[in-house]
Enzyme design. Structure first.
Site, short mmCIF file in Angstrom:
data_model
loop_
_atom_site.label_atom_id
_atom_site.label_comp_id
_atom_site.label_asym_id
_atom_site.label_seq_id
_atom_site.Cartn_x
_atom_site.Cartn_y
_atom_site.Cartn_z
N HIS A 56 7.10 -0.99 -0.33
CA HIS A 56 6.52 -0.81 1.00
C HIS A 56 5.04 -0.49 0.85
O HIS A 56 4.60 0.01 -0.20
CB HIS A 56 7.22 0.32 1.74
N GLU A 58 3.16 1.86 2.00
CA GLU A 58 2.85 3.26 1.71
C GLU A 58 3.04 3.57 0.23
O GLU A 58 2.20 4.21 -0.41
CB GLU A 58 3.77 4.20 2.50
N CYS A 86 9.43 4.90 6.93
CA CYS A 86 10.89 5.03 6.87
C CYS A 86 11.23 6.29 6.06
O CYS A 86 10.34 6.97 5.53
CB CYS A 86 11.49 3.79 6.22
N CYS A 89 9.88 6.21 2.38
CA CYS A 89 8.44 6.46 2.29
C CYS A 89 8.09 7.89 2.68
O CYS A 89 7.23 8.51 2.06
CB CYS A 89 7.68 5.45 3.14
#
Length: 156
Positions: A56, A58, A86, A89
């Site tokens: 992801h 992040e 999410c 993360c």
């Protein structure tokens, strides 16, 4: 960098990362890590292309920042991301000791910073990251909406 940029300015840079993700066929999410006004980490969403469910934006931005600092702790850093993180993360943000999270669009399906659950304010956890939400939310949300509309058009 002599002059600190505004949250909007930093989010525009994160949006550029999201655009790069979109151009690579990924869900358009982008992130940057800033310390003392300097961008030390960049991340564009890439789980599809890298075959990595943890890729992801992040996570990628925090990995980049950690390499830059030579430390997995990102104390005193701010993470800017175009979409509410999410649970995966959010957990990584807390483990990295990010001081502040700034995100654009809320995620009513998987958001773990207030929308579905709020891990940043869970009293049982030992680190709490300050959260600012809604920065350039319309621009961030529009990019995601356009991406998914285009994807639906291709599959119909």
């Amino acid at each position: 960098m002599e002059k600190l940029l505004s949250d909007n300015d930093y989010m525009l840079i994160a949006l550029d990362q999201a655009q790069q993700a979109a151009e690579a066929g990924e869900v358009p999410v982008g992130a940057i890590v800033v310390k003392d006004g300097v961008i030390i980490g960049l991340g564009a969403n890439a789980p599809i292309g890298t075959h990595d469910p943890s890729a992801h934006a992040e996570i990628r931005a925090m990995r980049d920042a950690a390499l830059h600092l030579g430390n997995y702790r990102l104390v005193g850093c701010t993470l800017y991301v175009t979409l509410e993180p999410c649970a995966m993360c959010a957990g990584a943000i807390q483990h990295a000791r990010i001081a502040r999270l700034v995100y654009g669009a809320s995620d009513p399906k998987t958001g773990a910073c207030g929308s579905v659950i709020d891990l940043m304010n869970e009293s049982k956890l030992n680190h709490h990251t300050a959260v600012t939400n809604g920065v350039l939310a319309e621009e961030c949300g529009d990019m995601l909406s356009a991406f998914f509309a285009e994807r639906r058009k291709k599959t119909s």
